[in-house]
Write a protein that holds these residues in place. Structure first.
Motif, PDB file in Angstrom:
ATOM      1  N   SER A   2       0.843  -1.187   0.000  1.00  0.00           N
ATOM      2  CA  SER A   2       0.000   0.000   0.000  1.00  0.00           C
ATOM      3  C   SER A   2       0.881   1.240   0.000  1.00  0.00           C
ATOM      4  N   ILE A   4       0.491   3.368   2.124  1.00  0.00           N
ATOM      5  CA  ILE A   4       0.540   3.674   3.556  1.00  0.00           C
ATOM      6  C   ILE A   4       1.313   2.562   4.258  1.00  0.00           C
ATOM      7  N   GLU A 119       2.609   6.188  11.023  1.00  0.00           N
ATOM      8  CA  GLU A 119       1.992   5.837   9.746  1.00  0.00           C
ATOM      9  C   GLU A 119       2.559   6.792   8.702  1.00  0.00           C
ATOM     10  N   ASP A 121       2.467   8.065   4.749  1.00  0.00           N
ATOM     11  CA  ASP A 121       1.854   8.093   3.424  1.00  0.00           C
ATOM     12  C   ASP A 121       2.999   8.301   2.441  1.00  0.00           C
ATOM     13  N   GLU A 123       3.100   8.460  -0.735  1.00  0.00           N
ATOM     14  CA  GLU A 123       2.827   9.358  -1.867  1.00  0.00           C
ATOM     15  C   GLU A 123       2.968  10.824  -1.499  1.00  0.00           C
ATOM     16  N   THR A 124       2.627  11.177  -0.258  1.00  0.00           N
ATOM     17  CA  THR A 124       2.688  12.584   0.155  1.00  0.00           C
ATOM     18  C   THR A 124       3.879  12.883   1.064  1.00  0.00           C
ATOM     19  N   ARG A 140       8.305  12.824  -0.263  1.00  0.00           N
ATOM     20  CA  ARG A 140       7.348  11.935  -0.917  1.00  0.00           C
ATOM     21  C   ARG A 140       8.101  11.031  -1.881  1.00  0.00           C
TER      22      ARG A 140
END
Length: 162
Positions: A2, A4, A119, A121, A123-124, A140
């Motif tokens: 994922s 995440i 956690e 992310d 992508e960001t 990112r």
């Protein structure tokens, strides 16, 4: 994988070099055997306590030293889900990506503590510290690199795309 990644933090300081990550006296062993000694110079229990998906967090200059892949390979074998550091030695950074390990640079890495749950992310680059209810901005991962990581690294990616 994922976009995440969530896991428990194993926190270390600055200048963790490849000899600390994967001690050279165990280089001739298989990766499975060498992984038992990962980080043992500063944390003899690391290999026994790290769980699949856990996140290694460090300070500045993580992965300096040699260019051998055994360091990120042992971490991957142990199931490290991602590595966050203030900044990485470039050769380690590239080796980790080539092996499918997400690496995030974050100037606030020192705010994350051992045992926290975070956690990321990918992508960001946003890192949420679930334990401390804080948020930090990391780098990112671009879509084309995330695709490579999602395939498990460069070799599996090339096998799929060529």
């Amino acid at each position: 994988m994922s976009a995440i990644v969530r896991g428990k933090v194993h926190k270390y300081g600055d200048n963790i070099n490849t000899d600390i990550i994967s001690p050279p006296q165990y280089m001739e062993l298989s990766i499975a055997e060498a992984a038992k000694y990962a980080m043992s110079a500063i944390d003899p229990d690391f290999a026994a306590k790290v769980q699949k998906g856990d996140i290694l967090v460090a300070g500045a200059n993580f992965g300096s030293g040699s260019s051998r892949e055994t360091s990120p390979l042992t971490l991957k074998y142990l199931g490290v889900g991602a590595i966050v550091a203030k900044f990485f030695a470039r050769i380690f950074y590239r080796n980790a990506i080539n092996l499918g390990i997400p690496v995030i640079e974050c100037s606030d890495a020192d705010k994350i503590q051992n045992g926290d749950t975070i956690e990321i992310d990918l992508e960001t680059g946003i890192i949420r510290n679930i334990t401390r209810q804080e948020t930090y901005q990391g780098t990112r991962i671009p879509a084309h690199i995330l695709e490579l990581i999602n395939e498990g690294g460069l070799v599996p990616y090339l096998k799929k795309t060529i």
